[in-house]
Design a protein around this motif. Sequence first.
Motif, PDB file in Angstrom:
ATOM      1  N   TRP A 143      -4.116  -8.845 -10.911  1.00  0.00           N
ATOM      2  CA  TRP A 143      -3.285  -8.718  -9.710  1.00  0.00           C
ATOM      3  C   TRP A 143      -2.128  -9.714  -9.699  1.00  0.00           C
ATOM      4  CZ3 TRP A 143      -3.472  -4.647  -6.714  1.00  0.00           C
ATOM      5  CH2 TRP A 143      -4.667  -3.940  -6.577  1.00  0.00           C
ATOM      6  N   GLN A 217       0.191 -16.276   2.558  1.00  0.00           N
ATOM      7  CA  GLN A 217      -0.547 -15.148   1.984  1.00  0.00           C
ATOM      8  C   GLN A 217      -0.417 -15.100   0.472  1.00  0.00           C
ATOM      9  OE1 GLN A 217       1.591 -11.769   1.407  1.00  0.00           O
ATOM     10  NE2 GLN A 217      -0.025 -11.444  -0.087  1.00  0.00           N
ATOM     11  N   ASP A 221      -3.345 -15.762  -2.246  1.00  0.00           N
ATOM     12  CA  ASP A 221      -3.686 -14.669  -3.155  1.00  0.00           C
ATOM     13  C   ASP A 221      -3.678 -15.124  -4.610  1.00  0.00           C
ATOM     14  OD1 ASP A 221      -4.061 -12.900  -1.118  1.00  0.00           O
ATOM     15  OD2 ASP A 221      -2.317 -11.640  -1.553  1.00  0.00           O
ATOM     16  N   THR A 234      -8.429 -14.941   1.585  1.00  0.00           N
ATOM     17  CA  THR A 234      -7.158 -14.219   1.605  1.00  0.00           C
ATOM     18  C   THR A 234      -7.149 -13.270   2.793  1.00  0.00           C
ATOM     19  OG1 THR A 234      -7.936 -12.343   0.268  1.00  0.00           O
ATOM     20  CG2 THR A 234      -7.092 -14.280  -0.926  1.00  0.00           C
ATOM     21  N   THR A 235      -6.022 -12.664   3.051  1.00  0.00           N
ATOM     22  CA  THR A 235      -5.925 -11.718   4.170  1.00  0.00           C
ATOM     23  C   THR A 235      -6.865 -10.532   3.973  1.00  0.00           C
ATOM     24  OG1 THR A 235      -4.068 -10.613   3.057  1.00  0.00           O
ATOM     25  CG2 THR A 235      -3.535 -12.277   4.717  1.00  0.00           C
ATOM     26  N   TRP A 236      -7.132 -10.190   2.698  1.00  0.00           N
ATOM     27  CA  TRP A 236      -7.961  -9.023   2.408  1.00  0.00           C
ATOM     28  C   TRP A 236      -9.410  -9.238   2.841  1.00  0.00           C
ATOM     29  CZ3 TRP A 236      -4.918  -5.138   1.328  1.00  0.00           C
ATOM     30  CH2 TRP A 236      -3.660  -5.418   0.769  1.00  0.00           C
ATOM     31  N   GLY A 237      -9.818 -10.484   2.981  1.00  0.00           N
ATOM     32  CA  GLY A 237     -11.179 -10.761   3.415  1.00  0.00           C
ATOM     33  C   GLY A 237     -11.273 -11.241   4.846  1.00  0.00           C
ATOM     34  N   ILE A 241      -7.125  -3.486   6.677  1.00  0.00           N
ATOM     35  CA  ILE A 241      -6.011  -3.197   5.770  1.00  0.00           C
ATOM     36  C   ILE A 241      -4.675  -3.422   6.467  1.00  0.00           C
ATOM     37  CG2 ILE A 241      -4.854  -1.368   4.468  1.00  0.00           C
ATOM     38  CD1 ILE A 241      -7.569  -0.192   3.849  1.00  0.00           C
ATOM     39  N   SER A 244      -3.795  -7.029   6.549  1.00  0.00           N
ATOM     40  CA  SER A 244      -3.455  -7.510   5.207  1.00  0.00           C
ATOM     41  C   SER A 244      -2.064  -7.066   4.783  1.00  0.00           C
ATOM     42  CB  SER A 244      -4.493  -7.006   4.194  1.00  0.00           C
ATOM     43  OG  SER A 244      -5.796  -7.434   4.533  1.00  0.00           O
TER      44      SER A 244
END
Length: 273
Positions: A143, A217, A221, A234-237, A241, A244
């Motif tokens: 990523w 962010q 990441d 991170t925003t994803w956790g 969606i 994020s």
Amino acid sequence: MKIMEFFNKKNRILLYELVKTDFKLRYQGSALGVLWSVLKPLMLFAVMYVVFVKFLKFTDGTPTYPIVLLLGISLWSFFTEATTVGMQSIVGRGDILRKINFPKYIIILSSMFSALISLFINIIVVLIFAIFTGVKLSWLVLWLPMNFLQLFVLALGISLFLSTLYVKFRDIGHIYEVILQIVFYSVPIIYPLSQVANFKVFGISAQNIIMLNPVAQIIQDIRHNLIAPVTTPTTWGMGGILYSLVPIIITIIILIIGALYFNKNSKKFAEMI
């Protein structure tokens, strides 16, 4: 900004020559030369580590935190350098603008690419430290190209906007220095995000507000995907969606606004400088 212009051979050659010149001039007259691109963040890291980790006890409780701190400082150094030199680049290249007709955004890109070279040198140093301290890379490193692309796009959008303002108002340079200091202490670079876990603003967790900042962010990441996937939130956790995607959308909006404002004023740069 016409994207297809970038693929013009003449423009690519000009960009290459400007990047090469910028990188050489940066260390001209310096005894250590390009080594300063490594030594500067290392010295800053040493100071931050002693003050904030050893004395103030800022840590996430894991052995990888010093590497996480070094990575954050390297990414922040790129962001500040890229946007600062990007902001000043049009004025600094006023002599060329008066003599040659070419897409003005090439000047912004050349200054940023020079900063990008320094960033990747620093990333190599971070990786060396990480390997020696036992950090194991995971599939999440796949990523990283997207993370670095977002960081570059964010810096580019800000540079396009600020460079246009700077042509008109030199005071922007001093104002931006203050803004950078505010942003530095408002995002988790020298302290772990867990440090503000118990703070709330209007009933909303400070963590969630901070992570809406694209700078925070992106840094989180990259730390998560490269060094510490288990201990770096991170925003994803932290939300759904849509939550994020907010800092990513903000990044795109900043690029669009910066590009439109730059294009609107770029034809007048030679007259205004």
